[in-house]
Design an enzyme around this catalytic site. Structure first.
Site: not given
Ligand code: LLP
Length: 422
Positions: A275, A346-347, A231, A277
């Site tokens: 960890p 396509c959004e 985290g 990230r």
């Protein structure tokens, strides 16, 4: 190259003398670029954060499970966690030994549990029913249990993984039932683990959660390890001067707690962190080419080839990623302006950066999407039948190597079975 806006990568010497416009030209875009030196440094930061001797850093491979990436992490002496047979498989490919892998299952089938047991890795379960299932398939075996310490943290409610509103972990009120199941199946509890959530920038919740976890551990003598989870956050708003997590401060606070607990527990217990990230985010930049610049009513849209099939974090969590601008021509940008940077999916939600003030971006510019190494490629998809991008690594000596080929149209037919008689 004309450096239009390159503050962050310059400050880290990210490209090690390579020209991002040339890299984009040579390998195509979108392109995940990794810097080996920065990756190694992040591994070392965490290994050195405490002085307690039996401290293991398990890199959380869900953040980035590319082979070359795992090979570097392995060579730095880290161990790894795994969330699926696929992660165990890739980690074994990267050279991790079974005992260096901690598989943290969540609602998994008996077959999947069996795969992990057969692979010889450590296994953690996160409910009474999964503990029962484990006992039925591997009586007498070693097992770990994930507890929910009641404290959560994270950058978005979708990534808070402990506390009262999440599916994860065993509520400590069920400790008597855990003990009964361990006895019933003659299981040996070798470890307990937790993970409170993803991305905290100060260690308060983490330190509170380890205190709660240690209270749980006291009820289970003879543990080999306690895994405190991951985290650890990184500053995504670097260009605004956001400060990094103070690892020294957090390390000192944790260190004290580790020595104290180990003293009371009476054994040289192993402490692990997990960890993802912190290790993987900052060593990667996505290069993406601008294919269109237009006004829609009063807003200026910059359209590039980094859709949310390539980087899902902005659409999924409203996440912020810094954006840099590199230009192949000598043309200057005379003004700054507020733009919306969008991809090619396509959004309408396919937005990389909203109302971002940057030097004027022109068609054919190359954008650098910063801090993309965590939950970037691992969350990429083939949505809109787009091809997943290539990955390259800038080695410590500045050499650039291709570590994953860009998918090709033929890959879309892999595993597909054509209907006969139509
Ligand atoms: N261990 C467990 C059991 C986890 O569930 C996680 C993340 C980690 C370790 C690593 O957490 P980290 O150190 O990377 O924060 N896709 C989201 C993040 C999801 C994290 C889920 N669990 C994002 O892009 O922000």
């Amino acid at each position: 190259m004309n450096k239009i806006y390159t503050k962050v990568t310059d400050s880290m010497n990210f490209f090690e003398g390579n020209d991002p416009v040339d890299l984009a030209e040579k390998y195509g875009t979108p392109l995940y670029v990794y810097n080996e030196r920065i990756l190694r440094q992040r591994c070392r930061d965490l290994k050195e954060m405490v002085t307690y001797p039996k401290f293991v850093v398990d890199y959380s491979a869900k953040a980035n499970c590319s082979l070359a990436f795992l090979q570097v992490v392995k060579s730095e002496g880290l161990e790894v966690d795994a969330m699926s047979p696929g992660e165990i498989y890739m980690e074994r490919q990267a050279g991790f030994a079974p005992e260096e892998i901690f598989y943290i299952g969540n609602n998994v089938s008996a077959e999947e549990m069996q795969y992990a047991i057969d692979a010889g890795v450590y296994v953690s379960v996160d409910s009474l029913s999964q503990l029962e299932q484990f006992g039925q398939i591997a009586p007498g075996h070693e097992v770990a249990v994930r507890f929910n310490p009641g404290v959560g943290a994270g950058h978005h409610e979708k990534v808070v993984t402990a506390g009262k509103k999440t599916k994860f972990g065993v509520d400590p009120k069920y400790i008597p039932e855990v003990k009964e199941l361990l006895k019933k199946y003659d299981l040996k509890l070798i470890g307990i683990n937790q993970h409170i959530g993803s991305l905290f920038m100060n260690g308060e919740a983490f330190t509170a959660s380890i205190a709660a976890l240690f209270d749980i551990a006291k009820q289970f003598p003879g543990l080999k390890f306690i895994d405190m989870g991951g985290g650890f956050g990184i500053p995504y708003k670097k260009e605004e001067g956001e400060a990094p997590l103070d690892l020294k401060d957090l390390g000192e606070a944790i260190d004290k707690a580790l020595y104290q607990f180990a003293g009371e527990y009476g054994e040289q217990i192993i402490f692990r962190i997990e960890p993802g990230r912190y290790i993987s985010a900052e060593c990667s930049v996505i290069l993406s080419k601008v294919h269109s610049v237009k006004y829609n009513y009063d807003k200026k849209y910059v359209g590039c080839d980094c859709g949310f099939n390539v980087l899902q974090r902005p659409i999924m969590y409203d996440s912020y990623h810094g954006v840099e601008v590199y230009r192949g021509s000598d043309e200057k940008s005379e003004k700054e302006e507020s733009v919306i940077i969008v991809g090619n999916i396509c959004e309408s939600g396919d937005i990389l950066a909203k109302d971002r003030v940057l030097p004027e971006i022109k068609k054919d510019d190359v954008l650098g999407i910063l801090d993309a190494g965590a939950y970037g490629f691992t969350m990429a998809s083939n949505y809109n039948n787009r091809l997943r991008p290539a990955e390259i690594m800038i080695r410590e000596n500045g050499d650039v190597v291709l570590t994953r080929e860009r998918e090709e149209l033929e890959d879309l037919m892999r595993h597909v079975i054509r209907l006969e008689n139509v």
